[in-house]
Design an enzyme around this catalytic site. Structure first.
Site: not given
Ligand code: NAP
Length: 256
Positions: A141, A154
């Protein structure tokens, strides 16, 4: 020696890509892009429903549980062959002022965002070393490159992922394996929706106002699209990116 590594990379195609957190948001977009490119993909996550919805091969797995990760990789390997790329995308964000952040919250942030990456990369390393090529990619991120208020756990964890990425990239530099991080700014996903809810609850602002605040973090005044993150992942997995190693690819409209 260096020439032979280049020769191996020239013929490399990612064949079986594991995407953690592949049931939603960024992970789902990356997994679908990989599948559309004609590669085998296994998605992993804790909840079955979102994984099934993607219509792709999946393994249920909590990335913080080392034994479960090893088991999931063994099952994925048995079904679709050796793993050639791992996109460590699973992550979570907890928002709270620092004095309200508990030690448990902090441990949770480090467990999913750092140890989770460590576990899934370790699970694929031996087969990549043996093959003489591989791609390890973390979805970190901009919070891995700069600070943000009210998300100290985070931010600390994402800085940790960036450190892990940079260190491992150097350690593996002569093995044909590259290790890189993608660092997006705010993306419109379920994870962002939680941040919006937090802002509305703690400040009384409307969801529209909260959206506008987060969008303004980008000099382009817009959210990053999941397809843009997927395209970056495909690039880092390509032959063309063979010399890109230990890089933190910022997708933030110039924020960092
Ligand atoms: P999201 O839709 O909430 O995706 C997170 C995914 O991780 C979910 O599918 C969740 O599935 C899985 N997950 C969470 N904890 C887990 C665990 N302990 N074991 C296995 N799977 C797990 O959010 P997203 O935005 O796509 O996030 C994806 C990545 O992008 C993250 O690393 C986040 O930090 C990064 N990111 C996001 C943003 C933003 O603004 N959205 C910005 C920068 C970076 P389950 O709950 O079913 O396990």
């Amino acid at each position: 020696m260096a020439q032979s590594v280049r020769t191996k990379n020239a013929s490399y195609r990612p064949g079986h890509v594991v995407v953690t957190g592949g049931g939603s948001g960024v992970g789902a977009a990356i997994a679908q892009a990989v599948a559309s490119a004609g590669d085998r993909v296994t998605i992993m996550g804790r909840r079955k429903e979102p994984l099934v919805e993607q219509g792709l091969p999946y393994q249920i797995c909590d990335v913080t549980d080392e034994a479960a990760v090893r088991q999931a990789f063994a099952a994925a390997r048995a079904k679709q062959g050796r793993v050639t790329a791992v996109i460590a995308n699973a992550g979570a964000a907890h928002s709270a002022p620092f004095d309200k952040l508990t030690a448990l919250d902090m441990a949770d942030m480090l467990a999913v965002n750092v140890t989770g990456v460590f576990n899934v990369w370790q699970a694929a390393l031996a087969e990549m070393k043996e093959a003489g090529h591989g791609r390890l990619i973390s979805v970190a991120s901009t919070a891995g490159l700069k600070g943000y208020p009210y998300v100290a756990g985070y931010v600390a964890a994402k800085h940790g992922v960036v450190g892990l990425t940079r260190a491992l990239a150097l350690e593996l530099a002569r093995t044909g394996i590259t290790v890189n991080a993608i660092c997006p700014g705010f993306i419109d996903t379920p994870l962002l929706e939680k941040s919006i809810q937090n802002i509305t609850q703690s400040t009384g602002k409307t969801a529209e106002e909260a959206h506008a605040i987060l969008q303004r973090a980008s000099p382009q005044n817009r959210f990053v699209q999941v397809e843009e993150v997927a395209a970056a992942a495909l690039y880092l997995m390509s032959d063309a990116a063979g010399s890109v190693n230990g890089h933190t690819l910022s997708l933030s409209g110039g924020d960092v």
